[in-house]
Design an enzyme around this catalytic site. Structure first.
Site, PDB file in Angstrom:
ATOM      1  CE  LYS A 192     -27.495  31.008 -32.684  1.00  0.00           C
ATOM      2  NZ  LYS A 192     -26.823  30.476 -33.898  1.00  0.00           N
ATOM      3  CG  ASN A 193     -24.482  27.622 -31.429  1.00  0.00           C
ATOM      4  OD1 ASN A 193     -25.116  28.035 -32.388  1.00  0.00           O
ATOM      5  ND2 ASN A 193     -23.540  28.341 -30.845  1.00  0.00           N
ATOM      6  CB  CYS A 229     -23.773  36.403 -38.248  1.00  0.00           C
ATOM      7  SG  CYS A 229     -25.201  36.463 -37.157  1.00  0.00           S
ATOM      8  NE  ARG A 272     -19.912  31.362 -39.298  1.00  0.00           N
ATOM      9  CZ  ARG A 272     -20.987  31.445 -38.525  1.00  0.00           C
ATOM     10  NH1 ARG A 272     -22.008  32.161 -38.885  1.00  0.00           N
ATOM     11  NH2 ARG A 272     -21.046  30.790 -37.386  1.00  0.00           N
ATOM     12  CG  ASP A 329     -20.745  33.098 -30.350  1.00  0.00           C
ATOM     13  OD1 ASP A 329     -20.878  33.883 -31.296  1.00  0.00           O
ATOM     14  OD2 ASP A 329     -20.816  31.866 -30.477  1.00  0.00           O
ATOM     15  NE  ARG A 367     -29.501  33.863 -37.476  1.00  0.00           N
ATOM     16  CZ  ARG A 367     -28.173  33.696 -37.362  1.00  0.00           C
ATOM     17  NH1 ARG A 367     -27.368  34.731 -37.327  1.00  0.00           N
ATOM     18  NH2 ARG A 367     -27.667  32.486 -37.279  1.00  0.00           N
TER      19      ARG A 367
END
Length: 454
Positions: free
Chosen positions: A38-39, A136, A141, A326, A434
């Protein structure tokens, strides 16, 4: 959204809702396929904006964050089409145009990706707009690092109640940038902006995660000149034009680690196809210390509970090559079953232990120290906002009603429910999709006993 049906004992899994009812006690066994990270995939899609010819991105996961980025690209005039090969996208930026505020705002509310559109759009259109950003709820952030970097390149930043409007009337130029912290997002911002800026950019204290290196590889394929030096220094020499790329995304190491934790928590045995040792070495060391077993093959890694007691560990999250933030949330569930006291120091985000409240309701013994443990011996430098969690085990878990708070915490809640005695009802699970492709399908294939509501 995952719209597939999956075979399951007693029937099929229909179109997913937002709540699942889980009956715990079944070990997860079988195979899951992990596609692109995803990243990386979402950032690679943004990079396609910089090219003058179409790009092809392979192994793109079918997750909602990819859908958000696709929508943002399309409202800016990028033609995004799916090939006959699953997970392959063709991105044609030939007709990039300014998007209407309402279109961007409607799509961006659930993601923080829009900030990375700024550099490419400033190069292509001379302006960019970003609304208030979502993501999230795992802590502050701030986008200050991004905006400071864009200003250093020559962008003019105007803030209003609607969002942030950026312009570059004189174009963008190279800059000397020192990040206060090796932020992944800010490093991506600098890379995506510097490759077309006039002159040379020196970025110090850069993030060097595998996904960053994969993005560097993509940009080099497009014609960029990027030199990664020791001590987190990256030099980018701006070029006049970039072309499209053809690239296969790096596997999602966060998803791989999550399924590894699921195997350990449920006393299961899961082969994670597509996982690679090189990008998981730090995780594998900790997994082995806890008592987990793994076998490394050419096409993936098998993770399993080998029997016996799990062992307590001390973990300090950190930027790569440290232990990823994570990874700690799913592993914390396994640590509730370790024989002794484990300590997890969270140094990346200041509010990532909110998910432990639900675990305590299920029977876990986890004490969160909001200001960390300053007297505890450390290897990773302390940060002012860090927290620590002290987990004492083993503690049997029982079913409960849970609401998913964030992506990784939500996965942790699901695997806790799968290992618990009794029935759990987990709501707000759409957040999990997600970052986890075909999540319900994979659970069903691994033998999880659950029903979908809604």
């Amino acid at each position: 959204m995952d719209l597939k049906d999956s075979p399951k004992a007693g029937g099929t899994v229909t179109i997913p809702g937002d709540t699942i009812v889980i009956r715990g006690g079944n070990p997860l066994r079988g195979r899951v396929d992990v596609r692109g990270a995803k990243n990386l995939a979402t950032k690679a899609m943004v990079a396609a904006l910089l090219g003058e010819t179409p790009s092809v991105l392979r192994e793109v996961p079918d997750i909602s964050d990819v859908g958000v980025v696709r929508g943002l690209l399309e409202v800016h005039g990028v033609l995004v089409t799916e090939s006959e090969t699953p997970g392959e996208l063709l991105l044609d930026p030939s007709n990039v145009e300014t998007a209407h505020f309402a279109q961007v705002d409607a799509l961006a509310s659930s993601s923080r990706i829009p900030i990375l559109f700024c550099g490419p759009l400033l190069h292509r259109l001379g302006e960019a707009f970003i609304p208030d950003l979502g993501g999230c709820r795992i802590g502050d952030r701030p986008i200050d690092y991004h905006l400071d970097a864009l200003r250093a390149f020559g962008a003019i930043v105007d803030k209003s109640y609607e969002g942030i409007h950026l312009t570059a009337p004189n174009g963008l130029h190279g800059a000397d940038i020192q990040l206060p912290y090796p932020s992944v997002g800010a490093t991506e911002q600098v890379l995506l902006t510097a490759v077309r800026a006039t002159g040379t950019t020196e970025l110090r204290n850069a993030a060097i995660e595998p996904e960053i290196m994969d993005l560097v590889a993509i940009l080099q394929k497009m014609g960029a000149i990027i030199t990664v030096e020791p001590n987190r220094v990256i030099f980018i020499e701006g070029v006049d034009r970039l072309t499209g790329y053809t690239h296969r995304s790096l596997f999602d190491r966060n998803e791989a680690a999550s399924w590894a934790a699921a195997a350990l928590v449920t006393h299961g045995d899961i082969f994670v196809a597509g996982a690679r040792q090189a990008q998981l070495m730090t995780f594998l060391n900790v997994f082995r210390k806890v008592g987990g077993g793994f076998d490394i093959d050419e096409d993936g890694i098998r993770f399993y509970h080998p029997g016996g007691e799990l062992k307590p560990v001390t973990i300090e999250t950190d930027v790569h090559p440290g232990f990823m933030t994570d990874w700690q949330q799913p592993l914390v569930v396994a640590l509730t079953q370790a024989n002794g006291v484990s300590v997890v120091h969270e140094t990346v985000y200041e509010n990532r232990f909110g998910f432990t409240e639900a675990l305590n309701e299920m029977g876990a013994n986890i004490v969160v120290h909001p200001r960390g443990l300053p007297d505890y011996p450390r290897r990773v430098a302390r940060r002012d906002f860090e927290q620590a969690a002290v987990i004492t085990g083993p503690t049997p878990l029982h079913g409960a009603d849970i609401r998913v708070p964030d992506l990784r915490g939500g996965f942790s809640h699901v695997i806790a429910a799968l290992s618990a005695e009794g029935t759990s009802r987990v709501s707000n699970v759409d957040l999990i999709r997600r970052g986890y492709e075909h999540f319900f399908d994979k659970l069903a294939d691994l033998g999880a006993d659950f029903d979908v509501e809604g």
